[in-house]
Design a protein around this motif. Structure first.
Motif, PDB file in Angstrom:
ATOM      1  N   ALA A  42       0.839  -1.189   0.000  1.00 34.81           N
ATOM      2  CA  ALA A  42       0.000   0.000   0.000  1.00 34.81           C
ATOM      3  C   ALA A  42       0.879   1.245   0.000  1.00 34.81           C
ATOM      4  CB  ALA A  42      -0.902   0.009   1.236  1.00 34.81           C
ATOM      5  N   PRO A  43       0.549   2.206  -0.841  1.00 33.64           N
ATOM      6  CA  PRO A  43       1.373   3.416  -0.884  1.00 33.64           C
ATOM      7  C   PRO A  43       1.351   4.137   0.449  1.00 33.64           C
ATOM      8  CG  PRO A  43      -0.697   3.735  -2.069  1.00 33.64           C
ATOM      9  CD  PRO A  43      -0.602   2.276  -1.742  1.00 33.64           C
ATOM     10  N   ARG A  44       2.492   4.639   0.810  1.00 27.68           N
ATOM     11  CA  ARG A  44       2.585   5.364   2.064  1.00 27.68           C
ATOM     12  C   ARG A  44       1.795   6.663   1.978  1.00 27.68           C
ATOM     13  NH1 ARG A  44       8.600   6.025   4.042  1.00 27.68           N
ATOM     14  NH2 ARG A  44       7.410   6.940   5.753  1.00 27.68           N
ATOM     15  N   PRO A  45       1.045   6.955   3.013  1.00 28.51           N
ATOM     16  CA  PRO A  45       0.274   8.197   2.972  1.00 28.51           C
ATOM     17  C   PRO A  45       1.215   9.397   2.968  1.00 28.51           C
ATOM     18  CG  PRO A  45       0.229   7.251   5.185  1.00 28.51           C
ATOM     19  CD  PRO A  45       0.889   6.237   4.284  1.00 28.51           C
ATOM     20  N   PRO A  46       0.787  10.504   2.383  1.00 29.72           N
ATOM     21  CA  PRO A  46       1.640  11.700   2.410  1.00 29.72           C
ATOM     22  C   PRO A  46       1.878  12.158   3.840  1.00 29.72           C
ATOM     23  CG  PRO A  46      -0.582  12.217   1.640  1.00 29.72           C
ATOM     24  CD  PRO A  46      -0.479  10.725   1.689  1.00 29.72           C
ATOM     25  N   THR A  47       2.955  12.876   4.008  1.00 29.91           N
ATOM     26  CA  THR A  47       3.342  13.316   5.351  1.00 29.91           C
ATOM     27  C   THR A  47       2.245  14.145   6.004  1.00 29.91           C
ATOM     28  OG1 THR A  47       5.657  13.346   4.640  1.00 29.91           O
ATOM     29  CG2 THR A  47       5.112  14.560   6.645  1.00 29.91           C
ATOM     30  N   THR A  48       1.553  14.948   5.216  1.00 31.20           N
ATOM     31  CA  THR A  48       0.508  15.805   5.786  1.00 31.20           C
ATOM     32  C   THR A  48      -0.674  15.017   6.305  1.00 31.20           C
ATOM     33  OG1 THR A  48      -0.381  16.091   3.537  1.00 31.20           O
ATOM     34  CG2 THR A  48       1.137  17.778   4.352  1.00 31.20           C
ATOM     35  N   SER A  49      -0.771  13.716   5.949  1.00 29.19           N
ATOM     36  CA  SER A  49      -1.903  12.905   6.391  1.00 29.19           C
ATOM     37  C   SER A  49      -1.615  12.150   7.685  1.00 29.19           C
ATOM     38  CB  SER A  49      -2.293  11.899   5.301  1.00 29.19           C
ATOM     39  OG  SER A  49      -2.681  12.562   4.114  1.00 29.19           O
ATOM     40  N   THR A  50      -0.413  12.244   8.202  1.00 34.60           N
ATOM     41  CA  THR A  50      -0.047  11.476   9.390  1.00 34.60           C
ATOM     42  C   THR A  50      -0.476  12.203  10.664  1.00 34.60           C
ATOM     43  OG1 THR A  50       2.148  12.510   9.478  1.00 34.60           O
ATOM     44  CG2 THR A  50       1.923  10.495   8.174  1.00 34.60           C
ATOM     45  N   ARG A  51      -0.645  11.411  11.707  1.00 33.43           N
ATOM     46  CA  ARG A  51      -0.999  12.000  12.999  1.00 33.43           C
ATOM     47  C   ARG A  51       0.141  12.851  13.542  1.00 33.43           C
ATOM     48  NH1 ARG A  51      -5.057  10.329  16.211  1.00 33.43           N
ATOM     49  NH2 ARG A  51      -3.745  10.616  18.050  1.00 33.43           N
ATOM     50  N   GLY A  52       1.381  12.432  13.278  1.00 29.99           N
ATOM     51  CA  GLY A  52       2.507  13.225  13.752  1.00 29.99           C
ATOM     52  C   GLY A  52       2.498  14.633  13.185  1.00 29.99           C
ATOM     53  N   PHE A  53       2.185  14.733  11.879  1.00 29.35           N
ATOM     54  CA  PHE A  53       2.121  16.063  11.261  1.00 29.35           C
ATOM     55  C   PHE A  53       0.995  16.880  11.891  1.00 29.35           C
ATOM     56  CE2 PHE A  53       0.456  19.036   8.141  1.00 29.35           C
ATOM     57  CZ  PHE A  53       1.597  19.661   7.673  1.00 29.35           C
ATOM     58  N   ALA A  54      -0.162  16.251  12.121  1.00 34.85           N
ATOM     59  CA  ALA A  54      -1.289  16.977  12.699  1.00 34.85           C
ATOM     60  C   ALA A  54      -0.967  17.464  14.103  1.00 34.85           C
ATOM     61  CB  ALA A  54      -2.526  16.071  12.708  1.00 34.85           C
ATOM     62  N   ILE A  55      -0.315  16.625  14.896  1.00 38.45           N
ATOM     63  CA  ILE A  55       0.050  17.035  16.257  1.00 38.45           C
ATOM     64  C   ILE A  55       1.026  18.205  16.221  1.00 38.45           C
ATOM     65  CG2 ILE A  55       1.247  16.291  18.348  1.00 38.45           C
ATOM     66  CD1 ILE A  55       0.099  13.489  17.844  1.00 38.45           C
ATOM     67  N   ALA A  56       2.028  18.120  15.324  1.00 44.45           N
ATOM     68  CA  ALA A  56       2.988  19.216  15.202  1.00 44.45           C
ATOM     69  C   ALA A  56       2.299  20.492  14.753  1.00 44.45           C
ATOM     70  CB  ALA A  56       4.099  18.826  14.227  1.00 44.45           C
ATOM     71  N   ALA A  57       1.325  20.383  13.846  1.00 40.13           N
ATOM     72  CA  ALA A  57       0.608  21.562  13.360  1.00 40.13           C
ATOM     73  C   ALA A  57      -0.188  22.215  14.484  1.00 40.13           C
ATOM     74  CB  ALA A  57      -0.311  21.156  12.212  1.00 40.13           C
ATOM     75  N   ALA A  58      -0.883  21.381  15.292  1.00 44.15           N
ATOM     76  CA  ALA A  58      -1.683  21.939  16.385  1.00 44.15           C
ATOM     77  C   ALA A  58      -0.797  22.616  17.425  1.00 44.15           C
ATOM     78  CB  ALA A  58      -2.514  20.829  17.028  1.00 44.15           C
TER      79      ALA A  58
END
Length: 217
Positions: A86-102
Protein backbone atom coordinates in the motif's frame (compact mmCIF):
# COMPACT_ATOMS: atom_id res chain seq x y z
CA UNK A 1 27.46 -71.41 -23.95
CA UNK A 2 26.23 -69.80 -27.15
CA UNK A 3 23.15 -68.33 -25.40
CA UNK A 4 25.32 -66.96 -22.62
CA UNK A 5 27.63 -65.27 -25.11
CA UNK A 6 24.67 -63.78 -26.98
CA UNK A 7 23.22 -62.40 -23.72
CA UNK A 8 26.57 -60.93 -22.79
CA UNK A 9 26.89 -59.20 -26.16
CA UNK A 10 23.36 -57.89 -25.96
CA UNK A 11 23.71 -56.64 -22.36
CA UNK A 12 27.02 -54.93 -23.11
CA UNK A 13 25.56 -53.19 -26.16
CA UNK A 14 22.45 -52.08 -24.29
CA UNK A 15 24.56 -50.78 -21.42
CA UNK A 16 26.64 -48.67 -23.80
CA UNK A 17 23.44 -47.51 -25.51
CA UNK A 18 21.90 -46.45 -22.19
CA UNK A 19 24.99 -44.47 -21.32
CA UNK A 20 25.01 -42.76 -24.72
CA UNK A 21 21.31 -41.84 -24.49
CA UNK A 22 21.44 -40.27 -21.02
CA UNK A 23 20.91 -36.83 -22.55
CA UNK A 24 17.82 -37.87 -24.53
CA UNK A 25 14.25 -37.47 -23.26
CA UNK A 26 13.13 -40.51 -21.32
CA UNK A 27 10.40 -41.46 -23.75
CA UNK A 28 12.67 -41.29 -26.80
CA UNK A 29 15.41 -43.31 -25.10
CA UNK A 30 12.89 -45.94 -24.01
CA UNK A 31 11.49 -46.33 -27.54
CA UNK A 32 14.96 -46.74 -29.08
CA UNK A 33 16.04 -49.22 -26.44
CA UNK A 34 12.86 -51.23 -26.76
CA UNK A 35 13.23 -51.50 -30.55
CA UNK A 36 16.84 -52.67 -30.30
CA UNK A 37 15.92 -55.24 -27.63
CA UNK A 38 13.29 -56.68 -29.98
CA UNK A 39 15.79 -56.90 -32.84
CA UNK A 40 18.37 -58.72 -30.69
CA UNK A 41 15.86 -61.00 -28.98
CA UNK A 42 16.31 -64.71 -29.81
CA UNK A 43 19.49 -64.35 -31.86
CA UNK A 44 22.49 -66.54 -31.28
CA UNK A 45 25.91 -65.13 -30.57
CA UNK A 46 26.96 -64.86 -34.23
CA UNK A 47 23.69 -63.30 -35.32
CA UNK A 48 23.74 -60.93 -32.33
CA UNK A 49 27.25 -59.80 -33.16
CA UNK A 50 26.30 -59.25 -36.79
CA UNK A 51 23.16 -57.29 -35.92
CA UNK A 52 25.05 -55.13 -33.43
CA UNK A 53 27.57 -54.31 -36.13
CA UNK A 54 24.70 -53.31 -38.44
CA UNK A 55 23.10 -51.09 -35.75
CA UNK A 56 26.34 -49.21 -35.27
CA UNK A 57 27.97 -47.38 -32.41
CA UNK A 58 25.51 -46.47 -29.59
CA UNK A 59 26.98 -42.95 -29.50
CA UNK A 60 26.09 -42.47 -33.18
CA UNK A 61 22.57 -43.77 -32.53
CA UNK A 62 22.13 -41.35 -29.65
CA UNK A 63 23.50 -38.43 -31.69
CA UNK A 64 21.15 -39.20 -34.59
CA UNK A 65 18.20 -39.43 -32.23
CA UNK A 66 19.22 -36.13 -30.60
CA UNK A 67 19.21 -34.44 -34.02
CA UNK A 68 15.70 -35.70 -34.73
CA UNK A 69 14.27 -34.66 -31.35
CA UNK A 70 12.54 -31.26 -31.58
CA UNK A 71 14.17 -28.53 -29.53
CA UNK A 72 13.29 -28.86 -25.94
CA UNK A 73 10.86 -26.26 -24.70
CA UNK A 74 12.15 -24.61 -21.60
CA UNK A 75 9.36 -23.48 -19.33
CA UNK A 76 10.41 -20.44 -17.44
CA UNK A 77 8.42 -19.84 -14.34
CA UNK A 78 8.24 -16.21 -13.54
CA UNK A 79 9.17 -15.48 -9.95
CA UNK A 80 6.16 -14.70 -7.83
CA UNK A 81 5.37 -11.06 -7.92
CA UNK A 82 4.96 -9.67 -4.49
CA UNK A 83 1.69 -7.95 -3.92
CA UNK A 84 2.19 -4.22 -4.26
CA UNK A 85 2.45 -2.67 -0.87
CA UNK A 86 0.00 0.00 0.00
CA UNK A 87 1.37 3.42 -0.88
CA UNK A 88 2.58 5.36 2.06
CA UNK A 89 0.27 8.20 2.97
CA UNK A 90 1.64 11.70 2.41
CA UNK A 91 3.34 13.32 5.35
CA UNK A 92 0.51 15.80 5.79
CA UNK A 93 -1.90 12.91 6.39
CA UNK A 94 -0.05 11.48 9.39
CA UNK A 95 -1.00 12.00 13.00
CA UNK A 96 2.51 13.22 13.75
CA UNK A 97 2.12 16.06 11.26
CA UNK A 98 -1.29 16.98 12.70
CA UNK A 99 0.05 17.03 16.26
CA UNK A 100 2.99 19.22 15.20
CA UNK A 101 0.61 21.56 13.36
CA UNK A 102 -1.68 21.94 16.39
CA UNK A 103 1.24 22.61 18.71
CA UNK A 104 2.68 25.16 16.27
CA UNK A 105 -0.68 26.91 16.11
CA UNK A 106 -0.83 26.97 19.93
CA UNK A 107 2.68 28.11 20.78
CA UNK A 108 4.40 29.15 17.54
CA UNK A 109 3.27 32.73 18.03
CA UNK A 110 5.09 32.90 21.36
CA UNK A 111 8.33 31.70 19.76
CA UNK A 112 8.01 33.82 16.62
CA UNK A 113 5.42 36.52 17.23
CA UNK A 114 2.71 36.63 14.54
CA UNK A 115 4.79 34.61 12.06
CA UNK A 116 4.68 31.49 14.22
CA UNK A 117 0.90 31.64 14.43
CA UNK A 118 0.58 32.02 10.66
CA UNK A 119 2.86 29.01 10.14
CA UNK A 120 0.71 26.96 12.50
CA UNK A 121 -2.45 28.05 10.66
CA UNK A 122 -0.99 26.93 7.34
CA UNK A 123 0.08 23.55 8.74
CA UNK A 124 -3.35 22.99 10.27
CA UNK A 125 -5.04 23.80 6.96
CA UNK A 126 -2.87 21.17 5.19
CA UNK A 127 -3.83 18.29 7.48
CA UNK A 128 -6.82 16.20 6.31
CA UNK A 129 -7.42 14.77 9.78
CA UNK A 130 -9.63 17.69 10.76
CA UNK A 131 -12.90 18.72 9.23
CA UNK A 132 -13.13 22.05 7.49
CA UNK A 133 -15.31 23.61 10.17
CA UNK A 134 -12.82 22.58 12.85
CA UNK A 135 -10.01 24.33 11.01
CA UNK A 136 -12.15 27.44 10.57
CA UNK A 137 -13.03 27.55 14.25
CA UNK A 138 -9.43 27.06 15.41
CA UNK A 139 -7.92 29.59 13.00
CA UNK A 140 -10.59 32.22 12.48
CA UNK A 141 -11.99 32.69 15.99
CA UNK A 142 -8.69 33.80 17.63
CA UNK A 143 -8.01 36.05 14.64
CA UNK A 144 -11.50 37.60 14.79
CA UNK A 145 -11.38 38.07 18.56
CA UNK A 146 -7.96 39.69 18.29
CA UNK A 147 -9.12 42.00 15.50
CA UNK A 148 -12.32 42.96 17.29
CA UNK A 149 -10.32 43.60 20.46
CA UNK A 150 -7.97 45.99 18.69
CA UNK A 151 -10.89 47.74 17.01
CA UNK A 152 -12.78 48.19 20.29
CA UNK A 153 -9.71 49.39 22.13
CA UNK A 154 -8.90 51.89 19.37
CA UNK A 155 -12.47 53.17 19.42
CA UNK A 156 -12.52 53.50 23.20
CA UNK A 157 -9.19 55.34 23.21
CA UNK A 158 -10.51 57.74 20.60
CA UNK A 159 -13.68 58.49 22.55
CA UNK A 160 -11.72 58.85 25.79
CA UNK A 161 -9.39 61.35 24.15
CA UNK A 162 -12.38 63.27 22.81
CA UNK A 163 -14.01 63.37 26.22
CA UNK A 164 -10.80 64.57 27.84
CA UNK A 165 -10.37 67.33 25.26
CA UNK A 166 -13.94 68.49 25.69
CA UNK A 167 -13.66 68.64 29.45
CA UNK A 168 -10.39 70.60 29.38
CA UNK A 169 -11.71 73.16 26.86
CA UNK A 170 -14.93 73.81 28.77
CA UNK A 171 -15.57 75.99 31.76
CA UNK A 172 -15.67 73.02 34.08
CA UNK A 173 -12.76 71.78 36.06
CA UNK A 174 -10.80 69.00 34.35
CA UNK A 175 -10.89 65.69 36.21
CA UNK A 176 -7.83 64.79 38.13
CA UNK A 177 -6.15 61.75 36.60
CA UNK A 178 -3.62 59.72 38.55
CA UNK A 179 -0.94 58.67 36.04
CA UNK A 180 0.03 55.74 38.24
CA UNK A 181 -3.39 54.11 37.82
CA UNK A 182 -4.41 52.55 34.50
CA UNK A 183 -7.31 54.15 32.72
CA UNK A 184 -10.54 52.19 32.20
CA UNK A 185 -9.72 51.61 28.56
CA UNK A 186 -6.33 50.25 29.55
CA UNK A 187 -8.08 47.63 31.62
CA UNK A 188 -10.38 46.74 28.75
CA UNK A 189 -7.47 46.57 26.31
CA UNK A 190 -5.53 44.29 28.60
CA UNK A 191 -8.62 42.13 29.11
CA UNK A 192 -9.30 41.74 25.39
CA UNK A 193 -5.63 41.15 24.75
CA UNK A 194 -5.56 38.45 27.42
CA UNK A 195 -8.60 36.75 25.91
CA UNK A 196 -7.06 36.83 22.45
CA UNK A 197 -3.76 35.47 23.68
CA UNK A 198 -5.56 32.75 25.63
CA UNK A 199 -7.67 31.68 22.66
CA UNK A 200 -4.62 30.99 20.50
CA UNK A 201 -3.19 28.10 22.59
CA UNK A 202 -6.69 26.94 23.49
CA UNK A 203 -7.59 26.59 19.82
CA UNK A 204 -4.56 24.36 19.15
CA UNK A 205 -5.25 22.25 22.22
CA UNK A 206 -8.87 21.93 21.12
CA UNK A 207 -7.65 20.58 17.78
CA UNK A 208 -5.55 18.01 19.62
CA UNK A 209 -8.64 16.96 21.56
CA UNK A 210 -10.64 16.63 18.33
CA UNK A 211 -7.82 14.54 16.88
CA UNK A 212 -8.32 11.66 19.29
CA UNK A 213 -9.22 8.35 17.67
CA UNK A 214 -8.67 9.58 14.14
CA UNK A 215 -6.38 7.74 11.71
CA UNK A 216 -5.04 8.72 8.29
CA UNK A 217 -7.47 7.91 5.48
Amino acid sequence: MTETTADALRDDYLARLDEAMRGLPHGVASDIRGGIVEELEGLDAAATEMRIAQLGDPVAIAREAQDEVPGAVTIVTAPPVAAPSAPRPPTTSTRGFAIAAALTLSFGGFVLPVLGWFVGAVLVSLSPLWRTWEKVVAIVIPFVVGGVSLLLVSTMVTFSASDSGGSSSGTGTAPVVNPLLPAWYDLLWMGFLGIGLLLIPVSGLWLLWRLRGRVPR
